[in-house]
Design an enzyme around this catalytic site. Structure first.
Site, PDB file in Angstrom:
ATOM      1  N   THR A  45       0.848  -1.192   0.000  1.00 10.62           N
ATOM      2  CA  THR A  45       0.000   0.000   0.000  1.00 10.62           C
ATOM      3  C   THR A  45       0.887   1.247   0.000  1.00 10.62           C
ATOM      4  O   THR A  45       2.074   1.156  -0.268  1.00 10.62           O
ATOM      5  CB  THR A  45      -0.948  -0.004   1.216  1.00 10.62           C
ATOM      6  OG1 THR A  45      -0.170  -0.120   2.404  1.00 10.62           O
ATOM      7  CG2 THR A  45      -1.951  -1.140   1.125  1.00 10.62           C
ATOM      8  N   VAL A  47       0.804   4.487   2.445  1.00  9.32           N
ATOM      9  CA  VAL A  47       1.300   5.069   3.691  1.00  9.32           C
ATOM     10  C   VAL A  47       2.084   4.026   4.490  1.00  9.32           C
ATOM     11  O   VAL A  47       3.097   4.347   5.115  1.00  9.32           O
ATOM     12  CB  VAL A  47       0.139   5.645   4.541  1.00  9.32           C
ATOM     13  CG1 VAL A  47       0.644   6.155   5.887  1.00  9.32           C
ATOM     14  CG2 VAL A  47      -0.563   6.757   3.786  1.00  9.32           C
ATOM     15  N   CYS A  48       1.648   2.776   4.447  1.00 14.31           N
ATOM     16  CA  CYS A  48       2.262   1.722   5.268  1.00 14.31           C
ATOM     17  C   CYS A  48       3.776   1.611   5.102  1.00 14.31           C
ATOM     18  O   CYS A  48       4.496   1.565   6.102  1.00 14.31           O
ATOM     19  CB  CYS A  48       1.582   0.381   5.009  1.00 14.31           C
ATOM     20  SG  CYS A  48      -0.168   0.394   5.443  1.00 14.31           S
ATOM     21  N   PRO A  49       4.310   1.575   3.871  1.00 16.31           N
ATOM     22  CA  PRO A  49       5.769   1.451   3.785  1.00 16.31           C
ATOM     23  C   PRO A  49       6.506   2.637   4.383  1.00 16.31           C
ATOM     24  O   PRO A  49       7.598   2.477   4.916  1.00 16.31           O
ATOM     25  CB  PRO A  49       6.043   1.309   2.283  1.00 16.31           C
ATOM     26  CG  PRO A  49       4.808   1.734   1.592  1.00 16.31           C
ATOM     27  CD  PRO A  49       3.675   1.542   2.548  1.00 16.31           C
ATOM     28  N   LEU A  52       6.608   1.797   8.115  1.00 19.60           N
ATOM     29  CA  LEU A  52       7.458   0.664   8.425  1.00 19.60           C
ATOM     30  C   LEU A  52       8.939   0.995   8.238  1.00 19.60           C
ATOM     31  O   LEU A  52       9.775   0.564   9.022  1.00 19.60           O
ATOM     32  CB  LEU A  52       7.049  -0.562   7.612  1.00 19.60           C
ATOM     33  CG  LEU A  52       5.960  -1.409   8.273  1.00 19.60           C
ATOM     34  CD1 LEU A  52       4.639  -0.692   8.361  1.00 19.60           C
ATOM     35  CD2 LEU A  52       5.804  -2.736   7.580  1.00 19.60           C
TER      36      LEU A  52
END
Length: 188
Positions: A45, A47-49, A52
């Site tokens: 996706t 925003v997720c990376p 993380l």
């Protein structure tokens, strides 16, 4: 609904992708040390990376404080490996990536979105006794900041070892704390 803050981390057993291998992680793996469960909606996706990788860049600081970081999504451990293999950014991650495809852990911590089959951006700081000391919950289009989480963990660790002291707003490690008393009422 029972408050989750200061509650005991529920029992769980999930698969994870970590350091190129699959392994099982349970609530017992978190006992005896500080831990962060860092829920995010889904692999592959937008925003997720960014979140993380932000956590990955602070991972050594968390480790030096005795904190283990666990990212969690409702993807499978196979999807975590696929994302790791496909993304240069995700290859930077050294912490375990937990898989919660049934949503059991996400539901237990109140971050599961039933109609979407994924989790909200939930962050939980757990102390060595397995109690949840910090809870942060964001809507999925609002990313988090690992630096702020680092500060919150430092504050949680400080108050855990300094009975009777509290950390004021914007407190940073090494700064003055407060000792609540009747003398402070109305002066702060």
């Amino acid at each position: 609904m029972e408050p989750i803050l200061n509650s005991q981390l529920p029992e769980f057993s999930v698969q994870a992708f970590h350091n190129g291998a699959f392994k099982t992680v349970t609530n017992n793996d978190l006992k005896g040390k500080w831990a962060i469960l860092f829920f995010y909606p889904a692999d592959f996706t937008f925003v997720c990376p960014t979140e993380l990788v932000d956590m990955a860049e602070k991972y050594n600081q968390f480790k030096s404080m005795g904190v283990e970081v666990y990212s969690v999504s409702t993807d499978s451990h196979f999807a975590h490996k696929g994302w790791h293999d496909a993304s240069e950014s995700i290859r930077k991650i050294q912490y375990p990536m937990l898989a919660d495809p049934t949503g059991a852990l996400s539901r237990a911590l109140g971050v599961y979105i039933e109609e979407e089959g994924m989790a909200y951006r939930g962050t939980f700081v757990i102390n060595p006794e397995g109690k949840i000391k910090v809870v942060e919950l964001n809507d999925n289009n609002i990313g988090r900041d690992a630096s702020e989480l680092l500060r919150k963990v430092e504050a949680a660790q400080f108050v855990a070892t300094h009975t009777g002291e509290v950390c004021p707003a914007k407190w940073k490690k090494g700064e003055s704390t407060l000792k609540p008393s009747i003398d402070l009422v109305g002066k702060i």
